[in-house]
Design a protein around this motif. Structure first.
Motif, PDB file in Angstrom:
ATOM      1  N   CYS A 250       0.820  -1.404   0.152  1.00  0.00           N
ATOM      2  CA  CYS A 250      -0.165  -0.080   0.018  1.00  0.00           C
ATOM      3  C   CYS A 250       0.982   1.267   0.116  1.00  0.00           C
ATOM      4  CB  CYS A 250      -0.789  -0.137   1.035  1.00  0.00           C
ATOM      5  SG  CYS A 250      -2.218  -1.222   0.946  1.00  0.00           S
ATOM      6  N   CYS A 251       1.926   1.194   0.796  1.00  0.00           N
ATOM      7  CA  CYS A 251       2.736   2.398   0.647  1.00  0.00           C
ATOM      8  C   CYS A 251       3.608   2.605  -0.446  1.00  0.00           C
ATOM      9  CB  CYS A 251       3.943   2.426   1.900  1.00  0.00           C
ATOM     10  SG  CYS A 251       3.248   2.457   3.447  1.00  0.00           S
TER      11      CYS A 251
ATOM     12  N   ALA B  27       2.191   1.553  -3.595  1.00  0.00           N
ATOM     13  CA  ALA B  27       1.126   2.420  -4.412  1.00  0.00           C
ATOM     14  C   ALA B  27       0.848   3.669  -4.126  1.00  0.00           C
ATOM     15  CB  ALA B  27      -0.128   1.272  -4.348  1.00  0.00           C
ATOM     16  N   ASP B  28       0.694   4.067  -2.759  1.00  0.00           N
ATOM     17  CA  ASP B  28       0.511   5.402  -2.616  1.00  0.00           C
ATOM     18  C   ASP B  28       1.730   6.375  -3.066  1.00  0.00           C
ATOM     19  OD1 ASP B  28      -0.858   7.657  -1.199  1.00  0.00           O
ATOM     20  OD2 ASP B  28       0.313   7.261   0.341  1.00  0.00           O
ATOM     21  N   GLY B  29       2.910   6.019  -2.915  1.00  0.00           N
ATOM     22  CA  GLY B  29       4.185   6.722  -3.473  1.00  0.00           C
ATOM     23  C   GLY B  29       3.996   6.749  -4.833  1.00  0.00           C
TER      24      GLY B  29
ATOM     25  N   LEU C 285       1.335   6.854  -6.883  1.00  0.00           N
ATOM     26  CA  LEU C 285       0.185   7.669  -7.174  1.00  0.00           C
ATOM     27  C   LEU C 285       0.571   9.211  -6.888  1.00  0.00           C
ATOM     28  CD1 LEU C 285      -2.965   5.531  -6.003  1.00  0.00           C
ATOM     29  CD2 LEU C 285      -2.253   5.978  -8.540  1.00  0.00           C
ATOM     30  N   ILE C 286       1.093   9.414  -5.762  1.00  0.00           N
ATOM     31  CA  ILE C 286       1.566  10.736  -5.391  1.00  0.00           C
ATOM     32  C   ILE C 286       2.520  11.285  -6.475  1.00  0.00           C
ATOM     33  CG2 ILE C 286       2.908  12.278  -3.866  1.00  0.00           C
ATOM     34  CD1 ILE C 286       1.669  10.664  -1.554  1.00  0.00           C
ATOM     35  N   TYR C 287       3.390  10.404  -6.731  1.00  0.00           N
ATOM     36  CA  TYR C 287       4.378  10.628  -7.891  1.00  0.00           C
ATOM     37  C   TYR C 287       3.647  11.012  -9.130  1.00  0.00           C
ATOM     38  CZ  TYR C 287       8.343  10.598 -11.279  1.00  0.00           C
ATOM     39  OH  TYR C 287       9.138  10.437 -12.346  1.00  0.00           O
ATOM     40  N   ARG C 288       2.831  10.451  -9.668  1.00  0.00           N
ATOM     41  CA  ARG C 288       2.283  10.558 -10.800  1.00  0.00           C
ATOM     42  C   ARG C 288       1.226  11.868 -10.892  1.00  0.00           C
ATOM     43  NH1 ARG C 288      -1.820   6.428 -12.673  1.00  0.00           N
ATOM     44  NH2 ARG C 288      -1.836   7.853 -14.418  1.00  0.00           N
ATOM     45  N   LYS C 289       0.826  12.114  -9.744  1.00  0.00           N
ATOM     46  CA  LYS C 289       0.024  13.425  -9.533  1.00  0.00           C
ATOM     47  C   LYS C 289       0.900  14.574  -9.413  1.00  0.00           C
ATOM     48  CE  LYS C 289      -3.274  15.555  -6.563  1.00  0.00           C
ATOM     49  NZ  LYS C 289      -4.064  15.617  -5.149  1.00  0.00           N
TER      50      LYS C 289
END
Length: 117
Positions: free
Chosen positions: A88-89, A91-93, A95-99
């Motif tokens: 999960c961490c 995947a969260d990283g 998604l934040i990078y893509r944003k």
């Protein structure tokens, strides 16, 4: 065999240094949670401290009842949960990078008056 001559590995948890440290930690967390409640601190502080008190209490109970030595498979859920948290961490990283990649300046961009015209 007297109780004073016991080896450290055979000493009961409540009389070991590790036991004293964990019980002192529990007392400190209960005290801080009490102060948070009295001071009417924001609810997340109280909830997080309450979770920590609960976890510490259950670990002390686990060691007092010696469940860590009786049950060999007691800690495998922690491994599974740890791997799930790691995924999960990651995947969260991602998604934040893509944003940040698509919107590097953030949601609030400062515009000059000339850009509005």
């Amino acid at each position: 065999m007297s109780t004073l001559n016991l080896k450290p590995k055979h000493r009961p948890f409540c009389f070991s240094v590790k036991g004293h440290v964990k019980m002192l930690r529990l007392a400190l967390n209960v005290t801080s949670m009490t102060f948070f409640i009295i001071a009417q601190a924001p609810e997340p502080y109280i909830v997080i401290t309450g979770f920590e008190v609960t976890v510490i209490f259950f670990f002390i109970l686990l060691y007092i009842l010696r469940l860590d030595r009786i049950m060999d498979c007691l800690f495998w859920p922690l491994l599974v949960f740890g791997l799930l948290v790691a995924v999960c961490c990651i995947a969260d990283g991602v998604l934040i990078y893509r944003k940040l990649l698509f919107n590097p300046s953030g949601p609030y961009q400062k515009r000059t008056i000339h850009d509005k015209i």
